[in-house]
Write an enzyme that holds these catalytic residues in place. Structure first.
Site, PDB file in Angstrom:
ATOM      1  CD  GLU A  49      84.398  41.375  49.060  1.00 54.01           C
ATOM      2  OE1 GLU A  49      83.848  41.790  48.027  1.00 54.01           O
ATOM      3  OE2 GLU A  49      85.592  41.555  49.284  1.00 54.01           O
ATOM      4  CB  SER A  87     114.552 -13.737  67.948  1.00 56.05           C
ATOM      5  OG  SER A  87     115.901 -14.140  68.081  1.00 56.05           O
TER       6      SER A  87
END
Length: 714
Positions: A108, A368
């Site tokens: 590019e 519990s």
């Protein structure tokens, strides 16, 4: 700088080149070629300053990017789309495979590091190619020019737009470093549909970050931005493959790639479908982003790989438990209180399990699981020691008579054993002694929240689950037990987050009391097919089988598990031991091969048998100054006959005689935990056995003293 586009393949916005001629349009071709020539001539003539002063030279602002939630090491947990639905993940050169960058520059913008925004040589070459061919062969756009175009709203492809793009590129180069410009391109480049940036593309098409790419993957990511819609692999895989191969061929022709590398890269398959972006810890990720919506990057304390393993585990186990059930699971580092795993539900996408609801923060009855803190306060107060004897027998607290889960009683046993067996009566007796309000206050002082009905005060039933709590708070409390009784708020954001206040630890219980509880819980019977004695843990089941809990810890970490229906409906036989404890032990198995040992006994901890404890600690509720209380007859181990003139026969024909010395009237006799006789005014009672065999006889006086013997009835 870019390749010639094949006939019929349109250039997408941001591609950096003029669309190819499709059919006979000579005027358009000549006009485009003329624009390229004019731009090239202007640049080669030294017109940078003039272009930069066209009024469009302000540099682009930082682009809006998708918010990201990452783990403690920076690994992506979950990104969030922008408001318009685009996925645009911030990317920098260090986030990308160096081979991809080398291919990008070679293909590019070869002189990216040298030019000032536009490349006059590339534009001149593009102009000459256009004039010679009568059409645009390459656009000549640099990466900076593409950033300029991607940063602006879409515009028609005119000469003015091209000049503006050049001017913007020159301005960008003046205000940004090359690395910053490259980062903008890597973030903004289009990859088809709503995917922008190389990271979003790599995750979408390959399911991984772009740090390590194959040669074929890198070539595809170089090729896609020139025509992202026409080359979308999920829609046009053949076009994507052809574009990738052209990139490979050009770089091979330039000598940048070897022929055998190119041949192998072309054999790589092209992805034909988009993959979902990561979605780990979705409940917590949503919460963090909602808390700070302006923040781009949310760094959490989680560990991505461990998070993934335990998310999968929770999904597997809840699927086996049945329809409508879900689960939540947390892993907390004991020393720092940092959360390493946060699973808010079984499956975020499963509506049948209310998947989007964060069940780790839902208020539920703890069953519990608060009992260990009752025992810890009793140890802190010195009214009990793990070897202190305590009675498990029927007793009333006002109008309330608590019962054990299995409706049986164990008689006299050590406090340690009462905690391991999760017996209700001993826990309530201890809670009455330490005070429910004190327990609630101590828990709240750590930052944990207990939810009571409006206007209600803490009372004895809270010890058996008569209160609401969140899994997050329960995990913090157990991590405190594992770390010397010092409670720290759970930490969710990674270190260095200045916005997160640092709060000093707060004492839940003393160090000795915390160790007594931890060492006791280490002996809790493990679930079936699991090894006991490796982690300290406690289970809990709420009233009506609505919530199943299991929380456990070793020397380094705490794991907290909740299982149930998100809508709170009861589930038959859903218990902490059967549903949550197996998940807890499986989680530990996926975390570490061998759990870390608990912390060593602290200074002041007393390891002694009951007989060597101080007199007040030998038996809970006993008064050392009270008259001696003992079962005189029958002695432990006696054999009794139910008929004839045996020693145990009653003259009154009322059964076998039981003789007691001392104690406070009235007296109650229990046979295997069931009341069988009572005397308000005498210390001799009579009992008629219901059958033959061994029987455990226990006599309890009004002060709570107890004496027991095991006899055989013939």
């Amino acid at each position: 700088m870019s390749e010639e586009l094949p006939a019929g393949e349109p250039a997408a916005p941001g591609a950096g080149r003029v669309a190819p001629r499709i059919g006979p349009h000579p005027r358009r071709a000549v006009r485009a070629a003329g624009w390229a020539a004019i731009v090239a001539a202007g640049l080669t003539g030294g017109a940078y300053a003039g272009l930069a002063g066209l009024g469009h030279g302000a540099p682009p602002a930082d682009p809006e990017v998708s918010p990201e939630v990452v783990d403690r090491a920076g690994a992506l947990l979950r990104p969030f789309a922008l408001k318009d639905g685009r996925w645009r993940l911030e990317a920098r050169a260090k986030d990308v495979d160096p081979r991809f960058l080398a291919m990008l520059f070679a293909y590019e913008d070869k002189r990216f590091r040298d030019h000032g925004g536009a490349d006059p040589r590339a534009l001149a070459r593009a102009a000459l190619q256009a004039l010679g061919a009568g059409r645009v062969v390459s656009g000549g756009s640099t990466l900076t020019m593409q950033v300029a175009r991607l940063s602006d709203p879409p515009r028609p492809r005119t000469l003015g737009a091209k000049l503006r793009q050049v001017a913007r590129a020159i301005a960008i180069e003046r205000h940004r470093t090359k690395d910053e410009i490259l980062a903008l391109y890597l973030t903004l480049a289009p990859y088809g549909g709503n995917i922008e940036g190389v990271r979003a593309a790599a995750l979408t098409y390959f399911g991984k970050e772009p740090r390590r790419l194959t040669l074929g993957e890198a070539a595809l990511l170089v090729a896609l931005p020139q025509a992202p819609e026409a080359r979308r692999p999920d829609r046009n895989p053949d076009a994507a493959r052809a574009a990738r191969d052209r990139v490979l061929d050009r770089l091979s022709a330039q000598g940048a790639l070897k022929a055998d590398e190119v041949r192998l890269a072309k054999l790589e398959p092209v992805p034909r479908a988009r993959l979902p972006l990561p979605q780990r810890a979705p409940h917590l990720a949503e919460q963090m982003v909602a808390e700070r919506p302006a923040l781009r990057r949310h760094a959490l304390t989680l560990e991505r790989d461990l998070q993934a393993r335990l998310e999968d585990l929770v999904r597997e186990r809840t699927a086996a438990l049945g329809r409508g059930l879900s689960a939540a699971l947390l892993v907390v580092d004991n020393a720092s209180s940092e959360v390493r795993v946060y699973v808010g539900g079984a499956d975020f996408a499963d509506a049948s399990r209310a998947g989007a609801v964060d069940l780790a923060r839902a208020v539920r009855s703890p069953g519990s699981t608060l009992k260990p803190f009752i025992y810890a306060l009793a140890f802190d107060d010195g009214i009990a020691h793990p070897e202190t004897l305590i009675e498990d027998a029927p007793v009333r607290f006002g109008t309330w008579r608590p019962e054990n889960f299995d409706l049986s009683y164990q008689g006299v046993l050590p406090v340690r054993k009462a905690l391991q067996l999760s017996l209700n009566v001993p826990a309530v007796r201890l809670l009455e002694a330490v005070g429910p309000q004190r327990l609630a206050t101590r828990i709240k002082e750590t930052g944990a929240r207990l939810e009571l009905p409006e206007g209600a005060a803490p009372s004895l039933p809270m010890g058996l689950g008569g209160v609401g709590i969140r899994l997050t708070d329960l995990a913090m409390l157990y991590a405190a037990l594992a770390h010397g009784g010092q409670a720290l708020p759970l930490k969710l954001r990674a270190a260095g987050d200045a916005a997160t206040p640092v709060r000093p630890p707060r004492a839940l219980v003393g160090e000795v009391a915390a160790w007594y509880v931890a060492s006791s819980l280490l002996g809790t019977p493990a679930p079936d097919n699991a090894l006991g004695g490796r982690i300290a843990f406690k289970t809990g089941t709420s009233y009506g089988y609505r919530d199943a809990w299991a929380v456990g810890f070793d020397g380094r970490r705490t794991v907290a598990v909740w299982v149930g229906r998100p809508d709170g409906r009861p589930v038959a036989d859903l218990t902490g031991r059967s549903a949550a404890a197996p998940l807890l032990f499986d989680a530990f198995a996926r975390i570490v091969r061998t759990p870390a040992p608990l912390e060593a006994a602290p200074k002041g901890a007393v390891a002694a048998v009951n007989a060597r404890l101080p007199l007040p600690q030998r038996r809970f509720g006993a008064d050392p100054s009270a008259e001696r209380f003992a079962l005189v007859y029958p002695p432990d181990g006696a054999r009794l006959e139910t008929g004839g003139d045996g020693e145990g026969a009653s003259d009154e024909g009322a059964g076998l005689a039981i003789k007691v010395e001392g104690g406070v009237l009235p007296l109650t006799v229990l046979a295997d935990g069931r009341p069988v006789a009572r005397s308000d005014d005498r210390r001799t009672l009579f009992w008629t056995p219901l059958g033959r065999g061994f029987v455990r006889l226990t006599v309890i006086d009004a002060a709570g003293h107890a004496a027991s013997a095991t006899v055989r009835v013939d």
